[in-house]
Write a protein that holds these residues in place. Structure first.
Motif, short mmCIF file in Angstrom:
data_model
loop_
_atom_site.label_atom_id
_atom_site.label_comp_id
_atom_site.label_asym_id
_atom_site.label_seq_id
_atom_site.Cartn_x
_atom_site.Cartn_y
_atom_site.Cartn_z
N HIS A 542 0.86 -1.17 0.00
CA HIS A 542 0.00 0.00 0.00
C HIS A 542 0.90 1.23 0.00
CE1 HIS A 542 -3.10 2.81 1.02
NE2 HIS A 542 -2.37 3.22 2.03
N VAL A 543 0.74 2.11 -0.98
CA VAL A 543 1.55 3.33 -1.00
C VAL A 543 0.63 4.55 -0.94
CG1 VAL A 543 3.56 2.46 -2.26
CG2 VAL A 543 1.62 3.28 -3.55
N GLU A 544 1.12 5.57 -0.30
CA GLU A 544 0.38 6.84 -0.35
C GLU A 544 1.34 8.00 -0.27
OE1 GLU A 544 -1.68 7.69 3.69
OE2 GLU A 544 -1.76 5.53 3.40
N LYS A 545 0.90 9.12 -0.79
CA LYS A 545 1.78 10.29 -0.77
C LYS A 545 1.96 10.73 0.67
CE LYS A 545 0.72 11.87 -5.38
NZ LYS A 545 0.02 12.83 -6.24
N ALA A 546 3.21 10.87 1.08
CA ALA A 546 3.47 11.16 2.49
C ALA A 546 2.83 12.46 2.91
CB ALA A 546 4.97 11.20 2.73
#
Ligand code: AMP
Length: 595
Positions: A542-546
């Motif tokens: 799961h990736v998301e913009k920090a």
């Protein structure tokens, strides 16, 4: 020297004759006898186009015992395209050998089908590193009896972050295997593989170290950033028979340039990782058949592209890593033919030409983008030449000619010619009538406002792990050291799934249960889209913009940015005139001048 003098068996000689290979290329002449002789390791510094696939492929096929039904040789290559191409070559070389089975293993296709290919008794496996590791872990392939491991385009595999995978593949094969490594360049990391896994390897260099193919003419054109597209059109317009490859830096730029060219009536299409595999295959098929004249591509998508006869490689933008220039230019002048590799630079980038010259040990010619007038003149005479060459089919048009002649009864021959030429040519003239000289001098570094520059590591990294370096987007990812990630694996995962070069990845910070990494802002949306949900270590990434986590919105609304790529801004490229420049071709459909 002939192939039979090299000591190859009859079935292979027959396949080479079928292919029309008359004599070995220099790398084949040097490598084949030495590899046949004993169980030696080999380091070959050579680019594609030198015949290196046969240089390792033929001795590999000689050494494998095809009566046995287990894997004895493994070839590893960085991309699916190259993997498929090597496999196809090996199948062709071994087509007369009874029982020969070559399995092809790469990501993005059914693992079960590939496992079945192996199980059927394949003696040779050609694979990309990521999928191969998956299959090794799941015991779908066994390497206990492997005698030869070939690493092709080793420098690119390391650039793509496959270092750990390669180590682990080499470690899973018997100690007494031979390793044959091929690379276009020899950075330290590649030399390290040779040191760690090879014993007194045979060293073969085709051309000098890091050097480029002598049959390539290297040229550069200097212009401001905003004139790149106009320059590209002029170059295409004066090279009417071009069969060319245009390299862009990003997928967005690739799509944009290809869209504009198509809209302007050129026979061009894009190739980049955002297209589906089916679309990519179709584009490649058209390009191979030459029904497509100009392919606009990213480095990653065009890696290993094995098309002969490419006349021009155009570097619309320089690669981030100048070592990649060798890979790009190596797509032309294959199999002894001649080719041109050209670079578009802004005045600020001119210094890079010197760096590339040093690396490839060849010099560039500075060329001038033709003026509109020059393009018009050339096209006009081309057109007239075509009219002269046209075959008159009396049986089909003869009956209309008297009436047509009647229409021109009051005109002189000169007037008739002028009318016909104008009817064909007025639109092109109109397009170029407003054109300027777009050449710049190398020292003309003034205010090139459109020169976007590159994301540079400015050295003032911020301490906060959530904050990205300038020009980059920071990402949070839900796995870290505990899941078996390291920096190489992060680069590999992101580059492989988002299909971007490793140079687009910035700082990486790993923690036990999660990690952060930077990606150039222009690739942020693609990473968000493509890396999301990827399977890793029995889990799902799961990736998301920090910045989004902080609620800061520092990315300028990143996600909502139009992925199709800001086309409105492109109107600067000649505005309404673009159509007129292109229309002159639309009558002829796909350029009919190509034979
Ligand atoms: P490679 O460097 O292996 O990608 O090969 C470049 C191109 O040269 C391919 O199209 C090969 O089919 C062709 N080729 C390789 N060896 C020979 C040879 N000995 N004679 C003629 N063509 C060759």
């Amino acid at each position: 020297m002939t192939f039979s003098e090299l000591g190859l068996r009859e079935e292979i000689l027959q396949a080479l004759t079928d292919l029309g290979f008359e004599s070995p290329t220099p790398i084949q002449e040097e490598a084949i006898p030495q590899l046949l002789e004993g169980e030696r390791d080999l380091v070959g510094l050579a680019q594609t186009g030198t015949g290196k696939t046969a240089a390792f492929g033929l001795p590999l096929l000689e050494k494998v015992n095809f009566d046995d039904k287990f894997v004895q040789a493994v070839v590893i290559a960085p991309t699916r395209e190259l993997c498929v191409q090597i496999s196809r070559d090996l199948k062709t070389f071994s087509k007369h050998i009874k029982g020969a089975q070559i399995a092809t293993i790469y990501g993005g296709a059914s693992i079960d089908t590939q496992a079945r290919e192996v199980k059927r008794g394949a003696q040779v496996v050609v694979a990309t590193p990521g999928r191969l590791i998956d299959m090794l872990k799941r015991r779908l392939v066994r390497f206990d009896d492997v005698q030869i491991v070939v690493l092709d385009e080793a420098d690119e595999m390391l650039n793509m972050g496959f270092k750990e995978d390669i180590d682990s593949i080499l470690d899973s094969t018997p100690d007494d295997k031979s390793v044959w490594l091929f690379s276009a360049t020899m950075p330290k990391e590649v030399a390290k593989i040779s040191k760690n896994y090879m014993d007194n390897p045979i060293e073969i260099t085709v051309g000098s170290k890091n050097s480029s193919n002598e049959n390539i003419t290297h040229q550069y054109y200097c212009m401001s950033h905003r004139d790149r597209y106009g320059a590209l059109k002029r170059i295409l317009d004066i090279n009417v028979d071009i069969y060319g490859l245009v390299f862009c830096r990003t997928r967005r730029e690739t799509q944009e340039v290809a869209d504009n060219l198509m809209e302007d009536g050129y026979n061009a299409q894009p190739l980049h990782g955002e297209l589906s595999q089916g679309q990519r295959d179709k584009v490649m098929q058209n390009f191979r058949k030459k029904s497509l004249q100009v392919l606009v591509a990213t480095d990653v998508a065009a890696r290993g592209l094995d098309v002969d006869d490419i006349t021009h490689v155009i570097n619309y933008n320089l690669p981030d890593d100048i070592e990649n220039y060798t890979h790009r230019s190596g797509r032309t002048a294959r199999a002894g033919k001649k080719g041109v590799s050209m670079i578009f630079v802004t005045p600020k980038e001119v210094y890079k030409i010197k760096q590339i010259e040093k690396q490839i040990q060849m010099s560039f010619n500075k060329e001038e983008v033709p003026t509109g007038e020059e393009v018009c003149k050339l096209q006009l005479f081309n057109m007239v030449e075509n009219v002269q060459k046209a075959e008159v089919q009396q049986d089909k048009i003869g009956e209309y000619l008297p009436a047509i002649n009647e229409l021109f009864a009051d005109s002189t021959k000169e007037e008739v010619i002028a009318q016909f030429v104008s009817a064909e040519f007025n639109k092109t003239l109109a397009y170029y009538s407003k054109s300027n000289d777009i050449n710049k001098r190398g020292d003309d570094r003034g205010r090139d406002r459109d020169d976007r520059g590159r994301d540079r590591d400015r050295g003032d990294r911020r301490k906060n792990r959530n904050v990205s370096d300038e020009g980059k987007q920071r990402f949070f990812m839900n796995m870290g050291l505990d899941a078996g990630l390291n920096k190489g694996a992060v680069v590999r995962l992101v580059c492989q799934y988002a299909d971007i070069p490793s140079s687009e990845i910035g700082r990486i910070d790993l923690f036990d249960e999660f990690s952060f990494f930077d990606v150039s802002k222009e690739n942020a949306d693609i990473v968000l889209d493509k890396v999301q949900g990827v399977d890793f270590n029995n889990g799902s990434l799961h990736v998301e913009k920090a910045a989004d986590r902080d609620g800061g919105g520092r990315s300028g609304g990143g996600r909502s940015r139009d992925r199709s790529g800001g086309r409105s801004g492109d109107r600067r490229y000649g505005g309404g005139d673009r159509r007129s420049g292109g229309d002159r071709r639309s009558g002829g459909g796909e350029r009919s001048r190509r034979s």
